[in-house]
Design a protein around this motif. Structure first.
Motif, PDB file in Angstrom:
ATOM      1  N   PRO A   1      10.675   5.499   2.238  1.00  0.00           N
ATOM      2  CA  PRO A   1      11.191   5.858   0.908  1.00  0.00           C
ATOM      3  C   PRO A   1      12.686   5.554   0.848  1.00  0.00           C
ATOM      4  O   PRO A   1      13.414   5.845   1.794  1.00  0.00           O
ATOM      5  CB  PRO A   1      10.958   7.374   0.813  1.00  0.00           C
TER       6      PRO A   1
ATOM      7  N   ASN B   1      17.399  11.934   0.735  1.00  0.00           N
ATOM      8  CA  ASN B   1      16.439  11.525  -0.273  1.00  0.00           C
ATOM      9  C   ASN B   1      16.432  12.382  -1.518  1.00  0.00           C
ATOM     10  O   ASN B   1      15.726  12.084  -2.463  1.00  0.00           O
ATOM     11  CB  ASN B   1      15.028  11.497   0.332  1.00  0.00           C
TER      12      ASN B   1
ATOM     13  N   ASP C   1       0.875  -1.171   0.000  1.00  0.00           N
ATOM     14  CA  ASP C   1       0.000   0.000   0.000  1.00  0.00           C
ATOM     15  C   ASP C   1       0.917   1.226   0.000  1.00  0.00           C
ATOM     16  O   ASP C   1       1.333   1.712   1.054  1.00  0.00           O
ATOM     17  CB  ASP C   1      -0.896  -0.040   1.249  1.00  0.00           C
ATOM     18  N   ALA C   2       1.238   1.703  -1.207  1.00  0.00           N
ATOM     19  CA  ALA C   2       2.219   2.801  -1.319  1.00  0.00           C
ATOM     20  C   ALA C   2       1.684   4.076  -0.683  1.00  0.00           C
ATOM     21  O   ALA C   2       2.431   4.845  -0.095  1.00  0.00           O
ATOM     22  CB  ALA C   2       2.595   3.037  -2.783  1.00  0.00           C
ATOM     23  N   GLU C   3       0.359   4.312  -0.794  1.00  0.00           N
ATOM     24  CA  GLU C   3      -0.232   5.504  -0.179  1.00  0.00           C
ATOM     25  C   GLU C   3       0.021   5.516   1.327  1.00  0.00           C
ATOM     26  O   GLU C   3       0.314   6.549   1.924  1.00  0.00           O
ATOM     27  CB  GLU C   3      -1.753   5.509  -0.395  1.00  0.00           C
ATOM     28  N   ASN C   4      -0.128   4.357   1.937  1.00  0.00           N
ATOM     29  CA  ASN C   4       0.016   4.257   3.391  1.00  0.00           C
ATOM     30  C   ASN C   4       1.465   3.993   3.801  1.00  0.00           C
ATOM     31  O   ASN C   4       1.763   3.940   4.981  1.00  0.00           O
ATOM     32  CB  ASN C   4      -0.877   3.125   3.925  1.00  0.00           C
ATOM     33  N   ARG C   5       2.351   3.855   2.816  1.00  0.00           N
ATOM     34  CA  ARG C   5       3.725   3.438   3.091  1.00  0.00           C
ATOM     35  C   ARG C   5       3.735   2.209   4.000  1.00  0.00           C
ATOM     36  O   ARG C   5       4.344   2.212   5.073  1.00  0.00           O
ATOM     37  CB  ARG C   5       4.527   4.559   3.747  1.00  0.00           C
TER      38      ARG C   5
ATOM     39  N   LEU D   1      10.493   2.039  -2.389  1.00  0.00           N
ATOM     40  CA  LEU D   1      10.355   1.883  -0.935  1.00  0.00           C
ATOM     41  C   LEU D   1      11.246   0.739  -0.460  1.00  0.00           C
ATOM     42  O   LEU D   1      11.703  -0.078  -1.247  1.00  0.00           O
ATOM     43  CB  LEU D   1       8.891   1.562  -0.585  1.00  0.00           C
TER      44      LEU D   1
ATOM     45  N   SER E   1      -3.466  -3.077  12.964  1.00  0.00           N
ATOM     46  CA  SER E   1      -3.872  -3.103  11.552  1.00  0.00           C
ATOM     47  C   SER E   1      -2.886  -2.253  10.779  1.00  0.00           C
ATOM     48  O   SER E   1      -1.712  -2.218  11.106  1.00  0.00           O
ATOM     49  CB  SER E   1      -5.297  -2.563  11.441  1.00  0.00           C
ATOM     50  N   SER E   2      -3.338  -1.567   9.758  1.00  0.00           N
ATOM     51  CA  SER E   2      -2.435  -0.735   8.958  1.00  0.00           C
ATOM     52  C   SER E   2      -2.311   0.671   9.519  1.00  0.00           C
ATOM     53  O   SER E   2      -1.681   1.519   8.911  1.00  0.00           O
ATOM     54  CB  SER E   2      -2.963  -0.632   7.529  1.00  0.00           C
ATOM     55  N   LEU E   3      -2.919   0.919  10.680  1.00  0.00           N
ATOM     56  CA  LEU E   3      -2.923   2.276  11.227  1.00  0.00           C
ATOM     57  C   LEU E   3      -1.599   2.587  11.924  1.00  0.00           C
ATOM     58  O   LEU E   3      -1.009   1.737  12.564  1.00  0.00           O
ATOM     59  CB  LEU E   3      -4.065   2.437  12.221  1.00  0.00           C
ATOM     60  N   ARG E   4      -1.161   3.837  11.801  1.00  0.00           N
ATOM     61  CA  ARG E   4       0.025   4.279  12.542  1.00  0.00           C
ATOM     62  C   ARG E   4      -0.346   4.765  13.930  1.00  0.00           C
ATOM     63  O   ARG E   4       0.488   4.793  14.827  1.00  0.00           O
ATOM     64  CB  ARG E   4       0.716   5.418  11.788  1.00  0.00           C
ATOM     65  N   LYS E   5      -1.575   5.227  14.070  1.00  0.00           N
ATOM     66  CA  LYS E   5      -2.021   5.794  15.345  1.00  0.00           C
ATOM     67  C   LYS E   5      -3.307   5.142  15.756  1.00  0.00           C
ATOM     68  O   LYS E   5      -4.291   5.194  15.029  1.00  0.00           O
ATOM     69  CB  LYS E   5      -2.334   7.284  15.134  1.00  0.00           C
TER      70      LYS E   5
ATOM     71  N   ARG F   1       9.506  -1.091  16.083  1.00  0.00           N
ATOM     72  CA  ARG F   1       9.076   0.246  15.676  1.00  0.00           C
ATOM     73  C   ARG F   1       8.381   0.229  14.320  1.00  0.00           C
ATOM     74  O   ARG F   1       7.546   1.087  14.024  1.00  0.00           O
ATOM     75  CB  ARG F   1      10.275   1.197  15.607  1.00  0.00           C
TER      76      ARG F   1
ATOM     77  N   HIS G   1       8.530   0.262  -6.026  1.00  0.00           N
ATOM     78  CA  HIS G   1       7.770   1.442  -5.586  1.00  0.00           C
ATOM     79  C   HIS G   1       8.680   2.498  -4.968  1.00  0.00           C
ATOM     80  O   HIS G   1       8.196   3.456  -4.364  1.00  0.00           O
ATOM     81  CB  HIS G   1       6.710   1.032  -4.576  1.00  0.00           C
TER      82      HIS G   1
END
Lengths: 476, 476
Positions: free
Chosen positions: B217, B292, B103-107, B129, B183-187, B162, B127
């Motif tokens: 990235p 970068n 999921d590139a949007e969500n990194r 990444l 899940s895929s959430l960071r927070k 982490r 990607h």
């Protein structure tokens, strides 16, 4: 549960001193939260040392008095105030501030839980270091750990969890046991990392008494810009482009809705309007990059670096940006940090703090701009968010002239509708960083897997069997 | 505990297919670890899907067969191989690789536990990444999570913990329950962050089946240098100076002892000697900075940036650096990554992996250079370490001509002496990232607080009551 009697009060006063025990009217400042949740405490205990905290907790356990741990009481979900029963003891961390020791070699600091974030940073500044959690409020570090706050620079530095190396906690058992979890080490894999279960759980498994935190070298140079995206859909591609170019130099990517900006500019007179030469935008993004070295010998300054990056994006992606504003960093941040104050002045604030996969944030916001007014015509969306980490402060303001503004049930209806969409349709979170508290307890109960509640029950029994804290995380 | 009978084998073969169940000689590759620990398995189960993993675990629980989860088996503490009893089932993750979704949007990336680190990075590369854990070995992601590996770029990107957003685990209960944690959430702060319990605990509370990982990235530009400090005492001040100047651009600060460098250069023929124009140093540091963006329009290149930083340090602190070598990044890293191979060729390797507060690392190393030979005259110290995060691969090589090299008890004497000093005198860790396994089990038992063992016991009972994994983390 009976109220506390005079014999008990005398007994604990002997142990903690007269400053350590408050009763009657003296409890008032500890009974009201930041968002006007009001309760009544049986008494307030204010230990000065970890050992006194242990004494205070042990006293409550032996006398069957439920404990509400309280830090600076800056939370917004009624997580640190007593209920109206008058039977609970507030255990305040505010005097627990005898020890703060900076280890510059280790880039860490060991301190008692009762220091304010601003005090910690003032002490670290002398060493060119800082604790990288950027918040509008000024909480105690104990409360920051208990709620796992994130803040505006999460995208670069992470949350409190990431920056916590060790904890000392006091368990709510007969002895008020003092337990060390982790230490000053960055790396140690010797079984369960127990501190993790005490971070973000509001003290219910044990009260944070002391901690060791990771700290970071202060950036020497910072540059900011306000971006006006051409549409809500352009926000995510802009994040991606900037993040790939800036890497870890990107220290903030904060979205602000036009309504939130208008609320701040209208109601917070000290602000300068960065949009004075144009209309207020529908949406704007505060971008910050920072670095640790000074420019020299032909190196670009950080402002030039940011401008270069943005003009590159402007030229090669002319369907993303409507406008770029440069100006003094502190003015842009003042606007961003004034939003909470501004929206409170607009009407009755329902402050939701939700989180998504990054790709879903703007999709959700776009959808809500039509769906929410259809369900709640008297509600105005004044949201802002940490788009880089998927968190949104989804502030909803009920028109002060609406009859619903005075209806305590209305807030529950709003929370329920929004949270159902967030959790069930997007797999998002109903609490990005506000945590549970009495306001979110019904939704914890609704959305949490029974099996995880059972795990919590086992952990609760093994650590702090006595009632402590507002959230209830286990099954009954 | 009885061995597995033919009826049981037929039964599980029906469920997992012939490729899914190995017995007899076919088990051999799963019975030997990376450091020649040899055991005997009752059978090997190789599930292809999360649902098959659940079936395999449930089969073992119902038939009272203890489970040893195994990933790529690259660990060095005998944590993923069966004991010699012939009664344990190895549950291998190597075929669990049906699903990998970026999921590139969500990194972020969601994938089954059976992918290799190198495969994951090959997929992410398309990607722009990468998963930022840099290791010499090429483990499966499941094992990386179960051991919480760190690696050479910890200072910038942290450890596996982490970078783990969510987990799916299979519990060792009758049903082989499948549980999603995060899940895929960071927070998200909605109670206990349960995935933390399953990271770094080697599967004893449940086997990692699937995960969601944060990805980063790819840096576009990298510059490295080899620094020769004037003394061991100069290493920490150099770290501090470089870290303050480079900030998050600093992506590695790796110390290498002269002995470790010599071992690599002597025994790994493909290497080029970066010190060919001078004597081998007593100690050297590989410094890497990365960024970068590409240099353009008057901006300094990253090599110029590093050279500027180092000459500034050279000029203003002439008591720290003896020498600075610049050269091709890949040659320096090849030397660094060849150390493990080189030291193995010197003699019998006792690979300790310890951690300290950063300020203590060089003090400990200096002390050991006199104390260790006094206690063990036939042992050579070939250490290298991640000085920026306090971790040291304290490699001790027993002279192959010494009688002790063949004595299996000698390794235990060495571990015991070193660990006692590390833990009791420095408050350090006896396992920075290698984790527990059979080799470190006695020291876990020795150094762990009884209360924490009791917490582990309560959670073991609540999650996976059946025996799974090599470490035993609770009280009996």
């Amino acid at each position: 549960m009976s109220k506390v009697n005079q014999v008990q009060i005398d007994q604990i006063r002997q142990l903690l001193g007269s400053q350590g025990v408050l009763t009657g009217n003296d409890c008032a400042p500890y009974e009201t939260g930041a968002r006007s949740d009001v309760g009544e405490a049986a008494l307030v205990l204010r230990p000065k040392t970890v050992s006194e905290l242990s004494t205070a907790v042990s006293f409550c356990v032996r006398n069957s008095i439920p404990i509400i741990p309280q830090s600076a009481n800056t939370g917004v979900v009624a997580g640190s105030t007593p209920d109206p029963s008058g039977t609970q003891a507030v255990v305040s961390l505010e005097r627990l501030r005898g020890h703060l020791e900076i280890d510059a070699e280790n880039r860490s600091v060991q301190l008692d839980a009762g220091y304010r974030l601003s005090e910690l940073n003032a002490r670290l500044e002398q060493h060119g270091l800082f604790f990288p959690i950027d918040l509008g409020a000024d909480p105690l570090v104990g409360g920051m750990i208990a709620t796992n706050t994130g803040g505006a620079r999460f995208i670069r530095y992470g949350d409190v969890r990431r920056n916590t190396l060790g904890l000392t906690v006091v368990l709510a058992d007969e002895q008020g046991s003092i337990v060390k979890l982790g230490s000053s080490l960055r790396k140690s894999n010797v079984g369960v990392d127990w501190k993790q279960l005490f971070i973000g759980t509001c003290g219910v498994f044990g009260i944070v008494a002391e901690c060791v935190l990771n700290v970071e070298p202060e950036p020497r140079q910072v540059a900011t810009a306000l971006l006006v995206p051409i549409s809500l859909e352009a926000v995510l591609p802009l994040l991606d482009l900037i993040e790939r170019r800036a890497g870890p130099s990107l220290s903030a990517f904060e979205g602000m809705s036009g309504n939130a900006i208008a609320a701040a500019l209208t109601h917070v007179p000290r602000l300068k309007n960065p949009f004075s030469r144009r209309d207020l935008p529908e949406y704007a993004i505060l971008v910050e990059i920072s670095r640790n070295w000074e420019a020299q010998h032909g190196d670009l300054s950080i402002d030039e670096q940011l401008q270069m990056m943005l003009s590159e994006i402007w030229e090669s992606n002319n369907d993303l940006l409507e406008d770029v504003l440069v100006g003094p960093s502190h003015e842009f941040w003042a606007l961003r940090h004034a939003i909470s104050e501004g929206v409170k002045a607009v009407g009755k604030l329902v402050a939701l703090d939700i989180a998504f996969k990054r790709g879903d944030v703007m999709r959700f916001l776009k959808r809500m701009r039509t769906e929410l007014p259809a369900a709640f015509p008297d509600v105005r969306i004044c949201e802002f968010g940490h788009i880089g980490d998927g968190g949104v402060h989804f502030n909803l303001v009920v028109d002060r002239h609406s009859a619903n503004a005075a209806d305590p049930g209305y807030e529950g209806q709003i929370r329920s509708l929004v949270y159902n969409i967030v959790v069930n349709e997007y797999g998002g979170s109903f609490s990005a960083e506000h945590n549970i508290g009495r306001k979110n307890q019904p939704y914890y109960d609704r959305f949490t897997d029974e099996r995880l509640k059972n795990f919590s029950g086992a952990l609760k029994k093994a650590t702090s069997p006595h009632p402590v804290g507002v959230p209830v995380l286990w099954s009954h």
